[in-house]
Design an enzyme around this catalytic site. Structure first.
Site, PDB file in Angstrom:
ATOM      1  N   HIS A 179      -8.055  -4.847  -0.939  1.00 49.12           N
ATOM      2  CA  HIS A 179      -6.872  -4.138  -0.469  1.00 49.12           C
ATOM      3  C   HIS A 179      -6.471  -4.647   0.915  1.00 49.12           C
ATOM      4  CE1 HIS A 179      -4.139  -0.669  -0.557  1.00 49.12           C
ATOM      5  NE2 HIS A 179      -4.299  -0.653   0.744  1.00 49.12           N
ATOM      6  N   ASP A 215     -10.222  -3.552  -5.121  1.00 45.63           N
ATOM      7  CA  ASP A 215      -9.434  -2.530  -4.421  1.00 45.63           C
ATOM      8  C   ASP A 215      -9.608  -1.194  -5.120  1.00 45.63           C
ATOM      9  OD1 ASP A 215      -7.538  -0.946  -3.177  1.00 45.63           O
ATOM     10  OD2 ASP A 215      -5.839  -2.238  -3.652  1.00 45.63           O
ATOM     11  N   SER A 220       0.826  -1.197   0.000  1.00 46.17           N
ATOM     12  CA  SER A 220       0.000   0.000   0.000  1.00 46.17           C
ATOM     13  C   SER A 220       0.869   1.259   0.000  1.00 46.17           C
ATOM     14  CB  SER A 220      -0.969  -0.048   1.184  1.00 46.17           C
ATOM     15  OG  SER A 220      -1.972   0.936   1.072  1.00 46.17           O
TER      16      SER A 220
END
Length: 372
Positions: free
Chosen positions: A319, A289, A195
């Site tokens: 995600h 996501d 991320s």
């Protein structure tokens, strides 16, 4: 929320027969030609039910809960030892005096005393949450499965330290490791994260390369942030109901980027005119996501300039799937895929292999890692 108890409950539910899991999870979710993994759907639903409703807690509480959730929902990875280290950082635009960064070095027991690949790792959390503690389960899994050392770095977080503080820390940490390979018993040096941490890894590798400095030989990027401020596409399709919400992404962007700063500049590589300087990379995205499209656009941009890229989309996942690897088989498989790519990347790139043979051959990473 008692996460160890929740983990036991969720593990029991994941083991139920499929018809019972479907009854708990609800109707099948199909969107954009993808089907949400049943276990993911059920776990997200149950976690949302267990969450405390009402106003968002202060950021200090969110950070504590992030760390507790990561460790409470994870499996114990055996065969890996860890120790605390510090990384010196010099005076710079975001530091008035020399300082240090806390870090944790993970070492598989079967590489103790030997030279191995090393991954410099930056945790996720929207540049505002997360820590060495929250990244611990993923780092242990990568170290154990890839047979490599992993150095997890504690970079400064927003809003107390907005851009470019976190990126400056990432660049300083990567530069230090590259300059002190022998101290870390590192052969090839990779850099990676998930991320926001994946953004820091990609951007740090790119910044060193464009300055003409040595950079990482391989990048491992799980569901990366690459294009702050964008709208439409996956940010609209998966804006709510799949864990990370688009409004969460926008909130994190607002904390990280000072008001008035062009949001594209600090977080995106998509418009860089020298992406050909980037090392080979593994980029993984999740089908459900909000950040999916920007990660895949980065893959397209890297390939367009000849950078070898292993690209994976896990269509049924969301995600942050690495945080579910201890619970959900599909998430565990995705993490194992990343570890396999890391093992291949550090074996096929870098100055030398463990046998002393030079392996920095253009195109090798493409063939050996199985581009999809």
């Amino acid at each position: 929320m008692k996460f160890p108890i929740l983990r036991r409950v969720l593990r029991g539910l994941v083991g139920l027969p499929r018809p019972l899991k479907r009854a708990i999870a609800g109707r099948r979710v199909e969107l954009d030609g993808q089907v949400l993994d049943l276990d993911v759907q059920m776990v997200i639903k149950l976690i949302s039910l267990a969450a405390n409703p009402g106003e968002e807690p202060p950021i200090s509480d969110q950070r504590r809960l992030t760390d507790e959730a990561a460790t409470g929902l994870a499996e114990v990875t055996r065969g890996v030892v860890s120790r605390s280290v510090t990384i010196p950082v010099p005076v710079g635009p975001t530091r008035d005096a020399p300082g240090t960064l806390d870090a944790r070095l993970y070492e598989p027991v079967d590489v103790a005393g030997a030279t191995s690949g090393l991954l410099v790792f930056f945790h996720g959390g929207g540049f505002a949450l997360g820590s060495i503690a929250s990244g611990d389960p993923l780092c242990r899994a990568l170290a154990q499965q890839a047979g490599a050392r992993v150095l997890s770095v504690e970079y400064r977080l927003a809003p107390e330290h907005p851009f470019p503080a976190g990126l400056a820390d990432a660049v300083a940490a990567l530069r230090h490791v590259l300059a002190h390979r022998e101290e870390f018993r590192a052969g090839a040096v990779a850099v990676g994260g998930d991320s926001a941490g994946a953004n820091l890894a990609l951007t740090a590798a790119h910044q060193l390369a464009r300055r003409g400095e040595p950079t990482a030989e391989f990048v491992l990027a799980l569901y990366p942030v690459t294009d702050a401020g964008r709208q439409g596409g996956s940010r609209e399709l998966f804006s709510v109901g799949f864990g990370l919400r688009t409004q969460d992404v926008e909130w994190f962007e607002g904390l990280y980027l000072p008001e008035g700063l062009d949001p594209i500049r600090p977080t995106a590589l998509l418009e860089a005119d020298d992406l050909d300087r980037m090392p080979p990379a593994y980029v993984a995205t999740a089908g459900f996501d909000p950040l999916r499209d920007e990660g895949e656009e980065l893959v397209t941009a890297l390939r367009a300039v000849g950078v070898p890229v292993v690209a994976r989309r896990f269509p049924g996942l969301v995600h942050g799937y690495a945080g579910f690897a201890g619970l959900i088989p599909a998430a565990r498989d995705a993490v194992l895929d990343a570890a396999s790519a890391l093992r291949a990347g550090i074996a096929l790139t870098g100055p030398r292999s463990s046998s002393g043979m030079a392996l920095d051959t253009p195109g090798v990473a493409d063939r050996g890692a199985g581009i999809s």
